[in-house]
Design a protein around this motif. Structure first.
Motif, short mmCIF file in Angstrom:
data_model
loop_
_atom_site.label_atom_id
_atom_site.label_comp_id
_atom_site.label_asym_id
_atom_site.label_seq_id
_atom_site.Cartn_x
_atom_site.Cartn_y
_atom_site.Cartn_z
N THR A 1 0.82 -1.20 0.00
CA THR A 1 0.00 0.00 0.00
C THR A 1 0.86 1.26 0.00
OG1 THR A 1 -1.80 -1.15 1.14
CG2 THR A 1 -1.81 1.26 1.24
N VAL A 2 0.42 2.23 -0.77
CA VAL A 2 1.02 3.55 -0.78
C VAL A 2 -0.03 4.54 -0.29
CG1 VAL A 2 0.43 3.98 -3.21
CG2 VAL A 2 2.31 5.25 -2.15
N TYR A 3 0.43 5.55 0.43
CA TYR A 3 -0.46 6.55 1.01
C TYR A 3 -0.10 7.94 0.51
CZ TYR A 3 -1.04 2.68 4.30
OH TYR A 3 -1.26 1.44 4.86
N LEU A 4 -1.10 8.81 0.54
CA LEU A 4 -0.86 10.23 0.32
C LEU A 4 -1.59 10.98 1.42
CD1 LEU A 4 0.52 12.28 -1.58
CD2 LEU A 4 -1.71 12.56 -2.68
N GLN A 5 -0.83 11.49 2.37
CA GLN A 5 -1.40 12.32 3.43
C GLN A 5 -1.47 13.75 2.92
OE1 GLN A 5 -2.61 11.49 6.59
NE2 GLN A 5 -3.27 13.63 6.60
N MET A 6 -2.65 14.30 2.88
CA MET A 6 -2.86 15.64 2.34
C MET A 6 -3.37 16.54 3.45
SD MET A 6 -4.59 14.70 -1.34
CE MET A 6 -6.10 14.07 -0.60
N ASN A 7 -2.57 17.52 3.81
CA ASN A 7 -2.92 18.49 4.84
C ASN A 7 -3.11 19.87 4.24
OD1 ASN A 7 -2.57 16.43 6.77
ND2 ASN A 7 -0.43 16.95 7.06
N SER A 8 -3.75 20.73 4.98
CA SER A 8 -3.97 22.12 4.53
C SER A 8 -4.50 22.15 3.10
CB SER A 8 -2.66 22.91 4.63
OG SER A 8 -2.16 22.89 5.94
N LEU A 9 -5.53 21.38 2.87
CA LEU A 9 -6.07 21.28 1.51
C LEU A 9 -6.64 22.61 1.04
CD1 LEU A 9 -7.60 17.74 1.80
CD2 LEU A 9 -6.03 18.47 0.00
N LYS A 10 -6.49 22.83 -0.26
CA LYS A 10 -6.96 24.06 -0.90
C LYS A 10 -7.96 23.70 -2.00
CE LYS A 10 -2.34 26.12 -0.35
NZ LYS A 10 -1.21 26.75 -1.07
N PRO A 11 -8.84 24.63 -2.35
CA PRO A 11 -9.79 24.34 -3.44
C PRO A 11 -9.09 23.91 -4.73
CG PRO A 11 -10.48 26.29 -2.26
CD PRO A 11 -9.13 25.92 -1.70
N GLU A 12 -7.90 24.42 -4.98
CA GLU A 12 -7.18 24.05 -6.21
C GLU A 12 -6.63 22.63 -6.16
OE1 GLU A 12 -6.70 26.80 -4.32
OE2 GLU A 12 -4.56 27.34 -4.24
N ASP A 13 -6.75 21.96 -5.03
CA ASP A 13 -6.38 20.54 -4.95
C ASP A 13 -7.52 19.64 -5.43
OD1 ASP A 13 -4.77 21.30 -1.84
OD2 ASP A 13 -3.79 20.97 -3.78
N THR A 14 -8.66 20.21 -5.71
CA THR A 14 -9.79 19.43 -6.18
C THR A 14 -9.46 18.74 -7.50
OG1 THR A 14 -11.41 20.85 -5.09
CG2 THR A 14 -12.18 19.57 -6.99
N ALA A 15 -9.63 17.43 -7.53
CA ALA A 15 -9.29 16.63 -8.71
C ALA A 15 -9.63 15.17 -8.45
CB ALA A 15 -7.80 16.74 -9.04
N VAL A 16 -9.55 14.39 -9.50
CA VAL A 16 -9.54 12.94 -9.34
C VAL A 16 -8.07 12.54 -9.15
CG1 VAL A 16 -10.03 10.70 -10.38
CG2 VAL A 16 -11.59 12.63 -10.75
N TYR A 17 -7.81 11.80 -8.10
CA TYR A 17 -6.46 11.38 -7.78
C TYR A 17 -6.26 9.92 -8.19
CZ TYR A 17 -5.44 15.66 -5.27
OH TYR A 17 -5.20 16.98 -4.96
N TYR A 18 -5.18 9.69 -8.92
CA TYR A 18 -4.87 8.36 -9.43
C TYR A 18 -3.58 7.85 -8.84
CZ TYR A 18 -8.26 9.51 -13.10
OH TYR A 18 -9.40 9.86 -13.79
N CYS A 19 -3.59 6.59 -8.52
CA CYS A 19 -2.39 5.89 -8.10
C CYS A 19 -1.75 5.25 -9.34
CB CYS A 19 -2.81 4.81 -7.09
SG CYS A 19 -1.54 3.70 -6.55
N ALA A 20 -0.42 5.25 -9.38
CA ALA A 20 0.29 4.67 -10.52
C ALA A 20 1.50 3.89 -10.04
CB ALA A 20 0.71 5.76 -11.50
N GLN A 21 1.88 2.91 -10.84
CA GLN A 21 3.01 2.05 -10.49
C GLN A 21 3.88 1.84 -11.72
OE1 GLN A 21 2.39 -2.32 -9.95
NE2 GLN A 21 3.01 -1.94 -7.84
N GLY A 22 5.20 1.84 -11.50
CA GLY A 22 6.10 1.60 -12.62
C GLY A 22 7.52 1.37 -12.16
#
Length: 123
Positions: free
Chosen positions: A75-96
Motif C-alpha cells: 500500500t502507498v499513502y498520500l497524506q494531504m494536509n492544509s487542503l486548498k480548493p485548487e487541490d480538487t481533482a480525481v487522484y490516481y495511483c500509478a506504479q512503474g
C-alpha cells in the motif's frame, strides 16, 4: 493481473486533511515506484508525488502532502494536509519501474493505474 485500488477521497473544506490509500496486487510491490497523479476538470493529468528510494513532489504540494508506503501491506499513502480548493481533482495511483527525479514525473513510464478517487475541497 496488476490491480491498483484507491480509497480515501471525499468532500472536505479548505484547511482540512485527507489520507488517500492505494493497494496494489499482481506483482512484487517493493520493486516498483509508486506515484500519485491528479486530474482536474478540463485539465491534463498532473504529477503530484512519487516514492521509490526517495520521495518527489510537485512544488504546489511540498510541505502539505506526504507520500509514504508500507511494503508489508502493498500500500502507498498520500497524506494531504492544509487542503486548498485548487487541490480538487480525481487522484490516481500509478506504479512503474521508474528511477530518478526526472522520470518519476513522466506519465508514460507508469504501466499500471488505478481507477481514481475524487477529492473535492470547498472554500
Amino acid at each position: 493481473q496488476v490491480q491498483l485500488v484507491e480509497s480515501g477521497g471525499g468532500l472536505v473544506q479548505a484547511g482540512d486533511s485527507l489520507r488517500l490509500s492505494c493497494t496494489a496486487s499482481g506483482r512484487p510491490f517493493s520493486r516498483y515506484a509508486m506515484a500519485w497523479w491528479r486530474q482536474a476538470p478540463g485539465k491534463e493529468r498532473q504529477f503530484v508525488a512519487a516514492i521509490s528510494g526517495s520521495t518527489y513532489y510537485v512544488d504546489s504540494v511540498k510541505g502539505r502532502f506526504t507520500i509514504s508506503r508500507d511494503n508489508s501491506k502493498n500500500t502507498v499513502y498520500l497524506q494531504m494536509n492544509s487542503l486548498k480548493p485548487e487541490d480538487t481533482a480525481v487522484y490516481y495511483c500509478a506504479q512503474g519501474l521508474v528511477i530518478g527525479p526526472t522520470r518519476v514525473r513522466v506519465q508514460g513510464v507508469y504501466d499500471a493505474w488505478g481507477q481514481g478517487t475524487q477529492v473535492t475541497v470547498s472554500s
